[in-house]
Every structure is written in structure tokens, then in C-alpha cells.
Design an enzyme around this catalytic site. Sequence first.
Site, PDB file in Angstrom:
ATOM      1  N   GLY A   1      30.959 -22.914 109.347  1.00  0.00           N
ATOM      2  CA  GLY A   1      30.283 -24.198 109.610  1.00  0.00           C
ATOM      3  C   GLY A   1      31.298 -25.286 109.921  1.00  0.00           C
TER       4      GLY A   1
ATOM      5  N   GLY B   1      34.270 -17.542 103.887  1.00  0.00           N
ATOM      6  CA  GLY B   1      33.973 -16.461 104.835  1.00  0.00           C
ATOM      7  C   GLY B   1      35.120 -16.269 105.816  1.00  0.00           C
TER       8      GLY B   1
ATOM      9  N   GLY C   1      29.950 -14.096 113.394  1.00  0.00           N
ATOM     10  CA  GLY C   1      29.867 -13.377 114.670  1.00  0.00           C
ATOM     11  C   GLY C   1      29.957 -11.879 114.446  1.00  0.00           C
TER      12      GLY C   1
ATOM     13  CG  LEU D   1      22.079 -36.814 108.153  1.00  0.00           C
ATOM     14  CD1 LEU D   1      21.228 -37.792 107.378  1.00  0.00           C
ATOM     15  CD2 LEU D   1      22.455 -37.380 109.509  1.00  0.00           C
TER      16      LEU D   1
ATOM     17  CB  THR E   1      33.961 -25.630 102.629  1.00  0.00           C
ATOM     18  OG1 THR E   1      32.614 -25.847 102.156  1.00  0.00           O
ATOM     19  CG2 THR E   1      34.833 -25.383 101.417  1.00  0.00           C
ATOM     20  CB  ILE E   2      31.059 -30.413 103.057  1.00  0.00           C
ATOM     21  CG1 ILE E   2      29.875 -29.446 103.068  1.00  0.00           C
ATOM     22  CG2 ILE E   2      31.399 -30.909 104.448  1.00  0.00           C
ATOM     23  CD1 ILE E   2      28.539 -30.127 103.357  1.00  0.00           C
ATOM     24  CG  ASP E   3      29.713 -26.041 100.476  1.00  0.00           C
ATOM     25  OD1 ASP E   3      28.993 -27.014 100.742  1.00  0.00           O
ATOM     26  OD2 ASP E   3      29.594 -24.930 101.040  1.00  0.00           O
TER      27      ASP E   3
HETATM   28  O1  F6P Z   1      29.106 -24.329 103.530  1.00  0.00           O
HETATM   29  C1  F6P Z   1      28.757 -25.529 104.142  1.00  0.00           C
HETATM   30  C2  F6P Z   1      27.272 -25.677 104.186  1.00  0.00           C
HETATM   31  O2  F6P Z   1      26.951 -26.922 104.761  1.00  0.00           O
HETATM   32  C3  F6P Z   1      26.575 -25.535 102.825  1.00  0.00           C
HETATM   33  O3  F6P Z   1      26.686 -26.684 102.029  1.00  0.00           O
HETATM   34  C4  F6P Z   1      25.171 -25.211 103.249  1.00  0.00           C
HETATM   35  O4  F6P Z   1      24.485 -24.464 102.264  1.00  0.00           O
HETATM   36  C5  F6P Z   1      25.394 -24.366 104.475  1.00  0.00           C
HETATM   37  O5  F6P Z   1      26.683 -24.665 104.973  1.00  0.00           O
HETATM   38  C6  F6P Z   1      24.384 -24.621 105.561  1.00  0.00           C
HETATM   39  O6  F6P Z   1      24.607 -23.684 106.545  1.00  0.00           O
HETATM   40  P1  F6P Z   1      24.019 -23.832 108.021  1.00  0.00           P
HETATM   41  O7  F6P Z   1      24.815 -24.894 108.710  1.00  0.00           O
HETATM   42  O8  F6P Z   1      24.236 -22.488 108.601  1.00  0.00           O
HETATM   43  O9  F6P Z   1      22.572 -24.241 107.872  1.00  0.00           O
END
Ligand code: F6P
Length: 354
Positions: A15, A117, A79, A277, A138-140
Site C-alpha cells: 500500500g 509483506g 502481485g 484519507l 507503513t502507516i500502521d
Molecule cells: O497497511 C496499511 C493499510 O492502510 C491498513 O491500515 C489497512 O488495513 C490496509 O492497508 C488497507 O488496505 P487496502 O488499501 O488494500 O484497502
Amino acid sequence: MASKKQRIGVLTSGGDAPGLNAVIRAVVKSASSLGWEVIGIHDGFEGLLGTKSYRVLTNADVQGLLPRGGTILRTTNKGHFGPRRSDELSETDPYVRAVKAIEEMGLRALITIGGEGTQRIALELHKLGAPVIGVPKTIDNDLAGTDRTFGFDTALQVATDAIDRLHTTAASHNRVMVVMGRHTGWIALHAGLAGGADVILIPEIPFTIERVTDKVHARDAQGSAFSIIVVAEGARPRGGSEMYIAEGRLGGIGHWVGEQLERLTGKDVRVVVLGHLQRGGSPSPYDRLLSTRYGAAAVQAAARGIYGEMVALRGQDIVTVPLAEACGYLNRVRPHSDLVLCARSLGIVFGDEL
Ligand code: F6P
């Protein structure tokens, strides 16, 4: 005879997150100071397959990139690079093909910018001999081995701003706001504290809806007509599981909490799902700086021949850690960490109170 110009590759995978372009910029500028050429690979690892899709990146290509969200190299979510089925070195295996492509392109290093990933794929490539160096995105903030991933701070800013805005509209309605974070509660915890939430629900602390209702009632009794409840998308009730809105897509928890609260309190509840967002817009100054430090450190690692590692923030310093460590487990919120204790001491409820 003049020696051949050194080349490194860079790709963004998984992402998007604010700061990807800032890392690319730092990689290109740092490599160019060493007289190296940078190859930007398109669409994540996919660009290494088939006819290959890439381009040379010069200093001119990265001008003005620092504040720009998204990624100029585009990205792909996995992919062809699912889990490896066997250790066989088949010519059709995408991992084997990617390693061959890295060799053919003459890359002395491949910088892989991405989350868990992505770094798992990088680790597999490294096991097959590829000179990879990871950069944690990652934003997480759930990647192990580093104190902070880039992207998190910007997402936190968006989520906190959203809570501030909700406060000004709440007046007499309870508000439930769902933030991202996958299986961890970093964004919810930080934004909930920074935005002054009344309840924070995170995956690491399973909750009961009764405790949440108690808090809403208690605030009511004190004359506060509304409560702000920040919910991590991966939060779950005690004894229950994470709630998906579609295959692999979290987010169902917000409406569940909203419905239960309406039922138990008889009061109106509105649910906001903040969604993508949080991944958009210009990176915050903190993320620009972290991305820049990571990009420069990845090039330094390549110069020192350090491969199979990921650049990471430990305390004040940028270090490298084995990719295997970064992929070994998820970095979760510790339920007894000082942030959680701080929130509790302010009266913020996590829904597990006795
Ligand atoms: O890992 C980043 C993230 O934005 C998570 O916070 C969220 O669960 C997931 O990706 C959303 O994935 P996608 O962009 O595939 O909907």
C-alpha cells in the site's frame, strides 16, 4: 580502462504511504553523491518480471518530490509474489525470475521500500542471493525491528485532526471513529490520546461493550452529552474476532460498536470510517525527515555491502536489523506500556476495566 558505473535499484511495494517519494529522493541524491546510477523499478517487484519495467532516476527526476504524497514508481500489492510454494529453483518461480533480473540489470543493491509483506518478499529474494536492503514503510507502525515506520506520523496527524473536527460537531451525538492500523492499535492509541478521545478500542486490549456504555453513561451523568470513541479497525470484543467488511478488508467494528451503543444507551450514535484519507496527502515534517534518513542510510548500507537487512530507527539512531527480525513478528501495542497507562490515568477507557 574506466571502471563500470555502479548501479542500484529502488522499488516501492504494498500500500502507498506518505513519505515514499521522500525516500526515493534521498536514495537518488545519496547515490548520485557516490557517482552511482539509480534504477527506479515500476509497480513494486512486478517491474522485475516479464519485459521488465524501470527507468533511470536522476537528480532532476526527484526535484520537488520531498512534499509529494504517493509514489512516482507506482506500487503493487504482492502481485505474483505470494508465499513461495517450495524451495525448488524452477524457472517459472517469480522469485527466481526476479533474482535473475536483478543480476541481469547489474544491480549491486536493490532497495525495497515497503511494509511487512514487502520485506517478506525481500527476505525470500535475499535467501536466493539477491543483495536487498529494506526500508520500513507503513502507516500502521506494525513492523518489528524498528521503533517507527515512515507514514505513521502523517496518518496520526490526519486522524488527530479528524477527532478535533468530530469534537466540534459532536454537541449531543456520540461519535465512533474507525481508524486504520490492521491488527495493531498504534494509530488509535496515539490519535485518541492526542485528540482527547473518551474511549479507545484497540486489538491488543479486547473490550466489552458494557464497559464502553458505562463510560458514556458516566459522562452523561457529569453533564457531557456526547462521547468520542476511537476504534482501531482491528479491535474486537472480548471472546470475539476482528470484523471484516469484505474479504481481507477490516472496518466492520465501527458499525457494530455504533449499533450496540445505540441499543444499550438509547442515544444517537454516528459512525465515521476515516479510511484511505490517512494514507493521502503530503508527509509531515517528521515523516519527511525519517524517510530522508532511511533513504540515505539504505545507500550507505549498499556502500558497505550490508544486505539482507532493513534500515531501522532505534532510539535516536538509524541502524540496520536483519530482515528476518523485521518479518519475525508484528510490533503490537503493549497493554501495559506507558502510553496505555497514561491514557488510563486520564480516565480514557479501553473497555477492559473491571
Ligand atoms: O497497511 C496499511 C493499510 O492502510 C491498513 O491500515 C489497512 O488495513 C490496509 O492497508 C488497507 O488496505 P487496502 O488499501 O488494500 O484497502
